[in-house]
Design a protein around this motif. Sequence first.
Motif, PDB file in Angstrom:
ATOM      1  N   GLN A 168       1.108  -1.224  -0.004  1.00 21.33           N
ATOM      2  CA  GLN A 168      -0.023  -0.017   0.145  1.00 21.33           C
ATOM      3  C   GLN A 168       0.935   1.256   0.079  1.00 21.33           C
ATOM      4  O   GLN A 168       1.130   1.876   0.977  1.00 21.33           O
ATOM      5  N   TYR A 169       1.562   1.451  -1.154  1.00 19.79           N
ATOM      6  CA  TYR A 169       2.445   2.421  -1.275  1.00 19.79           C
ATOM      7  C   TYR A 169       2.079   4.012  -0.850  1.00 19.79           C
ATOM      8  O   TYR A 169       2.939   4.720  -0.603  1.00 19.79           O
ATOM      9  N   ASN A 170       1.077   4.191  -1.390  1.00 24.74           N
ATOM     10  CA  ASN A 170       0.535   5.663  -1.110  1.00 24.74           C
ATOM     11  C   ASN A 170       0.517   5.965   0.373  1.00 24.74           C
ATOM     12  O   ASN A 170       0.958   7.215   0.709  1.00 24.74           O
ATOM     13  N   GLU A 193      15.122   8.083   1.675  1.00 22.80           N
ATOM     14  CA  GLU A 193      15.382   6.908   0.799  1.00 22.80           C
ATOM     15  C   GLU A 193      14.257   5.808   0.634  1.00 22.80           C
ATOM     16  O   GLU A 193      13.837   5.133  -0.171  1.00 22.80           O
ATOM     17  N   LYS A 194      13.492   5.723   2.040  1.00 23.36           N
ATOM     18  CA  LYS A 194      12.182   4.856   1.992  1.00 23.36           C
ATOM     19  C   LYS A 194      11.246   5.396   1.235  1.00 23.36           C
ATOM     20  O   LYS A 194      10.589   4.522   0.539  1.00 23.36           O
ATOM     21  N   LYS A 208       8.091   4.725  -3.816  1.00 27.44           N
ATOM     22  CA  LYS A 208       7.697   5.382  -5.149  1.00 27.44           C
ATOM     23  C   LYS A 208       8.314   4.434  -6.382  1.00 27.44           C
ATOM     24  O   LYS A 208       7.272   4.131  -7.269  1.00 27.44           O
ATOM     25  N   GLU A 209       9.405   3.962  -6.230  1.00 28.41           N
ATOM     26  CA  GLU A 209       9.950   3.088  -7.273  1.00 28.41           C
ATOM     27  C   GLU A 209       9.116   1.872  -7.265  1.00 28.41           C
ATOM     28  O   GLU A 209       8.788   1.064  -8.393  1.00 28.41           O
ATOM     29  N   SER A 210       8.656   1.174  -6.038  1.00 28.49           N
ATOM     30  CA  SER A 210       8.007  -0.085  -5.969  1.00 28.49           C
ATOM     31  C   SER A 210       6.720   0.139  -6.635  1.00 28.49           C
ATOM     32  O   SER A 210       6.009  -0.841  -7.075  1.00 28.49           O
ATOM     33  N   GLN A 211       5.845   1.539  -6.108  1.00 24.99           N
ATOM     34  CA  GLN A 211       4.650   1.730  -6.916  1.00 24.99           C
ATOM     35  C   GLN A 211       4.838   1.867  -8.387  1.00 24.99           C
ATOM     36  O   GLN A 211       3.848   1.175  -9.099  1.00 24.99           O
ATOM     37  N   ARG A 212       5.642   2.324  -8.913  1.00 22.73           N
ATOM     38  CA  ARG A 212       5.993   2.424 -10.368  1.00 22.73           C
ATOM     39  C   ARG A 212       6.011   1.121 -10.960  1.00 22.73           C
ATOM     40  O   ARG A 212       5.596   0.621 -12.042  1.00 22.73           O
ATOM     41  N   THR A 213       6.764   0.213 -10.325  1.00 20.36           N
ATOM     42  CA  THR A 213       7.198  -0.982 -10.778  1.00 20.36           C
ATOM     43  C   THR A 213       5.653  -1.941 -10.800  1.00 20.36           C
ATOM     44  O   THR A 213       5.508  -2.585 -11.684  1.00 20.36           O
TER      45      THR A 213
END
Length: 379
Positions: A243-245, A297-298, A303-308
């Motif tokens: 749940q990246y947001n 960095e977290k 954000k990177e995991s969300q894009r992936t």
Amino acid sequence: MPEETGATSTAERMEEKPCSSSTGDSSVDVAEEAKKLIGTGSRHLVMGDVVSAVSVFQEACAMLAEKYGDTADECGEAFFFCGKALLELARMENTVLGNALEGVPEESSEEGEKQDDSKIESADNLDGDDDGDEDEDDDEDAEGDAKDKESEEDEVGNLQLAWEMLEVAKVIYKRKDDKEDQLMAAQIHLKLAEVGVESGNYSQALEDFNECLTLQLKHLPSHSRLLAETHYQLGTTYSYTTQYNQAIEHFSNSIKVIESRLAMLQEVIDKAEGEDSAKEEKGEFEELKQLLPEIKEKIEDAKESQRTAAAASEAIHQTLAGASTSSAFPTENGGPSSSTASQIAVRPADGASSSKSASDISHLVRKKPANSSSVETSA
């Protein structure tokens, strides 16, 4: 939560002792003695001697529960510290187990098989009278398996006992309305959430973290480090559940709290006179400054995991759309199916409910933890 089986079997091995409203020796001030034990246990925790801390806290819990009752106000502090220590013990055991499994060569298992084969081959030369020896070997193997199973149950039991102890402490503190007790309830929710994370029950962990945050926002200043910690823990747990947001939101809130505290500390430092003044504030200021890059960095990782995840979801959607025009794999709100973002949720069994724990916890304070090396853990 951990499976109840381990805790139940552990409880059965404990010495049962009924609680009563009075002590056997009226000359002993139970409350004062328990207070000393809690102080001793706290020192053990600070020094990293978790096993001794658990033993001392359990003794204090037993004394207080016997005199005042299982859910009496006098028992709250002892139960909290005991649950906290049991959580650390469970973490320590998991760490020791993980380290023990690292670096084990694969050939070792093959060598073990060869050794077993050699024993079987040599057994062909034995007389029939040695059948009794084989039976004894089988009994020893069965006994060894039973001990291994008992050891595994002990490991699970510590985490289960930690949860139950903290649940009782939560019941005690949440029925009080003053600020100090409400903040203690917040800390108990924090530890309960950590138990949930440790056991993989992320949904329950998020519930406890959010309850902790609600109480802290009500009673703490906006620059409290406790708020920053809770936001950080929430961000981390939301990342575990993809749940990246929400993760990004809480990481960002943690940064805001830290920046607010840095501003407050800077004011204190500016007003201080002399090099030796405001030492604690200066030390905390530098410590917090070093935390900011890590949290940022977290955020970038989330954000990177969300894009992936979004790219993978789109690729799956296009593949399915090209294969069939039917909606055989419906998704909610355009997101990926549940199989692409599964969430671990291990609820405690019915027998381990908080209501039952609150009504009868006499079995929780008799456990004798196994000897183990002390491992210092970070909050």
